[in-house]
Design a protein around this motif. Sequence first.
Motif, mmCIF file in Angstrom:
data_model
loop_
_atom_site.group_PDB
_atom_site.id
_atom_site.type_symbol
_atom_site.label_atom_id
_atom_site.label_comp_id
_atom_site.label_asym_id
_atom_site.label_seq_id
_atom_site.Cartn_x
_atom_site.Cartn_y
_atom_site.Cartn_z
ATOM 1 N N PRO A 178 62.619 -45.804 -48.327
ATOM 2 C CA PRO A 178 63.065 -46.998 -49.079
ATOM 3 C C PRO A 178 62.151 -48.202 -48.911
ATOM 4 C CG PRO A 178 64.463 -46.651 -47.168
ATOM 5 C CD PRO A 178 63.584 -45.437 -47.275
ATOM 6 N N LEU A 179 61.450 -48.290 -47.779
ATOM 7 C CA LEU A 179 60.581 -49.439 -47.559
ATOM 8 C C LEU A 179 59.307 -49.380 -48.399
ATOM 9 C CD1 LEU A 179 60.789 -50.016 -43.679
ATOM 10 C CD2 LEU A 179 61.962 -51.263 -45.498
ATOM 11 N N CYS A 180 58.843 -48.185 -48.711
ATOM 12 C CA CYS A 180 57.538 -48.038 -49.366
ATOM 13 C C CYS A 180 57.595 -47.367 -50.733
ATOM 14 C CB CYS A 180 56.593 -47.253 -48.459
ATOM 15 S SG CYS A 180 56.261 -48.053 -46.877
ATOM 16 N N ILE A 181 58.776 -47.002 -51.214
ATOM 17 C CA ILE A 181 58.861 -46.314 -52.499
ATOM 18 C C ILE A 181 58.317 -47.189 -53.623
ATOM 19 C CG2 ILE A 181 61.233 -47.104 -52.899
ATOM 20 C CD1 ILE A 181 59.876 -43.685 -53.957
ATOM 21 N N GLY A 182 58.531 -48.501 -53.531
ATOM 22 C CA GLY A 182 58.056 -49.396 -54.580
ATOM 23 C C GLY A 182 56.548 -49.514 -54.607
ATOM 24 N N GLN A 183 55.915 -49.464 -53.435
ATOM 25 C CA GLN A 183 54.468 -49.621 -53.367
ATOM 26 C C GLN A 183 53.730 -48.304 -53.636
ATOM 27 O OE1 GLN A 183 56.553 -50.767 -50.889
ATOM 28 N NE2 GLN A 183 56.509 -52.873 -51.670
ATOM 29 N N LEU A 184 54.248 -47.198 -53.079
ATOM 30 C CA LEU A 184 53.533 -45.918 -53.168
ATOM 31 C C LEU A 184 53.981 -45.073 -54.349
ATOM 32 C CD1 LEU A 184 53.495 -44.993 -49.363
ATOM 33 C CD2 LEU A 184 51.663 -46.028 -50.707
ATOM 34 N N GLY A 185 55.228 -45.248 -54.794
ATOM 35 C CA GLY A 185 55.719 -44.491 -55.936
ATOM 36 C C GLY A 185 56.312 -43.149 -55.546
ATOM 37 N N TYR A 186 57.192 -42.640 -56.401
ATOM 38 C CA TYR A 186 57.899 -41.398 -56.085
ATOM 39 C C TYR A 186 56.972 -40.189 -56.109
ATOM 40 C CZ TYR A 186 57.943 -41.074 -61.170
ATOM 41 O OH TYR A 186 57.571 -41.038 -62.483
ATOM 42 N N ARG A 187 55.933 -40.224 -56.965
ATOM 43 C CA ARG A 187 55.038 -39.072 -57.025
ATOM 44 C C ARG A 187 54.297 -38.868 -55.701
ATOM 45 N NH1 ARG A 187 51.802 -39.279 -62.694
ATOM 46 N NH2 ARG A 187 51.602 -41.475 -62.099
ATOM 47 N N PHE A 188 53.898 -39.963 -55.063
ATOM 48 C CA PHE A 188 53.247 -39.847 -53.757
ATOM 49 C C PHE A 188 54.168 -39.154 -52.756
ATOM 50 C CE2 PHE A 188 52.966 -41.518 -49.451
ATOM 51 C CZ PHE A 188 51.666 -41.180 -49.100
ATOM 52 N N PHE A 189 55.440 -39.596 -52.700
ATOM 53 C CA PHE A 189 56.362 -39.033 -51.729
ATOM 54 C C PHE A 189 56.665 -37.565 -52.018
ATOM 55 C CE2 PHE A 189 57.205 -43.521 -50.881
ATOM 56 C CZ PHE A 189 57.250 -43.516 -49.503
ATOM 57 N N LEU A 190 56.783 -37.207 -53.292
ATOM 58 C CA LEU A 190 57.044 -35.811 -53.626
ATOM 59 C C LEU A 190 55.863 -34.918 -53.250
ATOM 60 C CD1 LEU A 190 58.888 -35.958 -57.080
ATOM 61 C CD2 LEU A 190 59.816 -35.232 -54.885
ATOM 62 N N VAL A 191 54.663 -35.331 -53.603
ATOM 63 C CA VAL A 191 53.479 -34.528 -53.281
ATOM 64 C C VAL A 191 53.288 -34.443 -51.771
ATOM 65 C CG1 VAL A 191 50.973 -34.384 -53.495
ATOM 66 C CG2 VAL A 191 52.345 -35.038 -55.473
ATOM 67 N N PHE A 192 53.446 -35.574 -51.083
ATOM 68 C CA PHE A 192 53.280 -35.596 -49.628
ATOM 69 C C PHE A 192 54.292 -34.683 -48.949
ATOM 70 C CE2 PHE A 192 54.185 -37.263 -45.418
ATOM 71 C CZ PHE A 192 52.924 -37.483 -44.888
ATOM 72 N N SER A 193 55.558 -34.800 -49.339
ATOM 73 C CA SER A 193 56.608 -34.024 -48.674
ATOM 74 C C SER A 193 56.462 -32.523 -48.930
ATOM 75 C CB SER A 193 57.989 -34.502 -49.125
ATOM 76 O OG SER A 193 58.182 -34.277 -50.506
ATOM 77 N N THR A 194 56.141 -32.141 -50.158
ATOM 78 C CA THR A 194 56.037 -30.713 -50.459
ATOM 79 C C THR A 194 54.790 -30.081 -49.847
ATOM 80 O OG1 THR A 194 55.035 -31.343 -52.578
ATOM 81 C CG2 THR A 194 57.378 -30.800 -52.593
ATOM 82 N N ALA A 195 53.663 -30.784 -49.877
ATOM 83 C CA ALA A 195 52.421 -30.221 -49.345
ATOM 84 C C ALA A 195 52.513 -29.996 -47.836
ATOM 85 C CB ALA A 195 51.249 -31.143 -49.675
ATOM 86 N N PHE A 196 52.983 -30.998 -47.100
ATOM 87 C CA PHE A 196 53.004 -30.881 -45.646
ATOM 88 C C PHE A 196 54.168 -30.012 -45.152
ATOM 89 C CE2 PHE A 196 50.135 -34.440 -46.094
ATOM 90 C CZ PHE A 196 49.219 -34.225 -45.074
ATOM 91 N N SER A 197 55.283 -30.007 -45.868
ATOM 92 C CA SER A 197 56.372 -29.104 -45.462
ATOM 93 C C SER A 197 55.999 -27.656 -45.762
ATOM 94 C CB SER A 197 57.680 -29.485 -46.163
ATOM 95 O OG SER A 197 57.548 -29.426 -47.572
ATOM 96 N N GLY A 198 55.260 -27.429 -46.856
ATOM 97 C CA GLY A 198 54.763 -26.080 -47.128
ATOM 98 C C GLY A 198 53.826 -25.610 -46.039
ATOM 99 N N ALA A 199 52.955 -26.518 -45.550
ATOM 100 C CA ALA A 199 52.059 -26.175 -44.447
ATOM 101 C C ALA A 199 52.853 -25.880 -43.173
ATOM 102 C CB ALA A 199 51.073 -27.316 -44.206
ATOM 103 N N ALA A 200 53.939 -26.636 -42.951
ATOM 104 C CA ALA A 200 54.781 -26.390 -41.773
ATOM 105 C C ALA A 200 55.447 -25.022 -41.854
ATOM 106 C CB ALA A 200 55.837 -27.487 -41.649
ATOM 107 N N ALA A 201 55.865 -24.629 -43.069
ATOM 108 C CA ALA A 201 56.476 -23.309 -43.236
ATOM 109 C C ALA A 201 55.482 -22.205 -42.907
ATOM 110 C CB ALA A 201 56.996 -23.148 -44.661
ATOM 111 N N ILE A 202 54.244 -22.347 -43.358
ATOM 112 C CA ILE A 202 53.221 -21.361 -43.023
ATOM 113 C C ILE A 202 52.966 -21.336 -41.516
ATOM 114 C CG2 ILE A 202 50.754 -20.826 -43.251
ATOM 115 C CD1 ILE A 202 50.893 -21.765 -46.120
ATOM 116 N N GLY A 203 53.025 -22.513 -40.896
ATOM 117 C CA GLY A 203 52.813 -22.598 -39.459
ATOM 118 C C GLY A 203 53.821 -21.814 -38.646
ATOM 119 N N LEU A 204 54.998 -21.537 -39.217
ATOM 120 C CA LEU A 204 56.008 -20.749 -38.495
ATOM 121 C C LEU A 204 55.508 -19.352 -38.154
ATOM 122 C CD1 LEU A 204 59.264 -21.736 -40.440
ATOM 123 C CD2 LEU A 204 58.581 -22.493 -38.173
#
Length: 554
Positions: A420-446
Amino acid sequence: MGVGSRQRVKDDDGLLGSSAGLAHFRSVENKIQNAVDQTAHFTGFGKFHCKLFVISGLIFMNTGFGVSSTGIIVPSAPCDFQMRTVDIGRLTASPMLGMVCGSYFWGCLADMKGRKVALLAALFLDGFAGVFSSLVPNLLAFTCLRFLNGFAITGQCAMLFPYLGEFQPSNVREKILCWMEMAWTIGITVLPLLGWLVIPMSFRYTLGNFSFASWNLFVLLCAVPSISIAIALLYFPESPKYLIDDGQESRAIEVLSIMYAENTGNPPEDYPVKCIANSDDPANAMIVNGGDFVASEKLKRKKKKLVKMVKDIYEHTLTILRPPYLTTTLLTSIIQFSITSSYYTLMVWFPELFQRFAEFEKEHPSQSATVCDVSEIKPINVSLVDSVADFSCNEKVQSSVYIHTIFLGLACIPTSIWLPLCIGQLGYRFFLVFSTAFSGAAAIGLFFVTSSTQNLILSCVFEALTSMGVSVVYCILVDFYPTHLRVIAASFSALCGRSGAFLGNFMFGYFLDVHCVVPIAVVAGLLFCGGLLSMCLPRRNVDPGKEERKSASN
């Protein structure tokens, strides 16, 4: 506006299928939106909005209880219900199937009776289904009641964001909705604490076929918040935006007056707006302070009948599945499917994986193992369709399971604040791409972890990022669609997401013990796919009706 045989426009009670008709309908919608935004300006922002945020946060926290409680139950219930891993898969999938089936039901109810009514019905159903599920003596009945819990949870998730968002001024709506992520985080953190306090108790009451143990008490306690929150919600009003859209202008004025009184401390009768009408020009503006302007066109629609409501749901679904909404609908639905299926699948199964790691390290203290290695700790050396006698039972759940599950919730706190603090500055697309890319990497790390500590770290990264991604998708749905399509869009998106969660849990139950690589690889692949599609989303605050109006004017 003239119409021909190919551009026939129904009256305000109907739906508009042609280009000109859609433009007209959007024009009416814009008038309603403008009227609400202008009247909300007079209410101010204060005590009422704080109270609404608290009750909304409790509702979203309760959905966290409902979704994650099955995962806490799973390590404890196999002895009573004689469950194999495949049975656990069916049990964890049953709430997800309920969510799939409930997606459109709650949208229909919300459009017909209001956001608040739908939320109340979902909360009471969730609570009473939870109470009864704590008392049933067999797996089939318990699974059916968990289905009803899932059916109710999807109503809470789908209706909460439109309900809360429609009270907010447009300049703070996005941030307010994003702060809901913190409520979810509190829910999934408090729940394992409750489980740790209750489930290890050693009591059991038995009478014939009826048995009530500590895990049953845990299920019962999880049902209490739903009923309590529903009773509190009775004292909150319906969304004024819904009331105006439904033609209940006088009720909307009453609600806005209450908001004004609570926010300013002035009496409700001092609220300056006395009537809401077409606000596009001074001749059709709001009546303020007893009549500074004269309203000539009221925005009213007749109460919707059930048969017509079903038809409206069908027509509205067709609307979001054709231009100019088609691309946005397909993108958000696929992204929702990718993130939600991955999140809800591993979220529910993490406690079971923690239990298996704890048992493995207890029996083999000097050995290391991967997730797929410890998945073999429950012997499934017979066919999955063999008799129920071939199941593994361990009455005692390791305390580390609860501790690790608590860490999963705590890991979401930083992202819940960051969003909520940075959604206005970074935008929702940044958060979606960031969350999916790094969580996908975490899943592979399992695949590469060799201890329960390493597994916990990657699980926390996965949980925090995918949880944030799910919240972002809910928020952008409010921004992308007008009021008359918002609930349907949320319902359709929820249908796609919950379908993925159902398939994911079912898949995990079948493959975890025999082909562990498959479900984890699928989860990682879905997340990467969701990240790529997130980059294709349109910019926020785009007006999908612009093209329609341009086409109509031509």
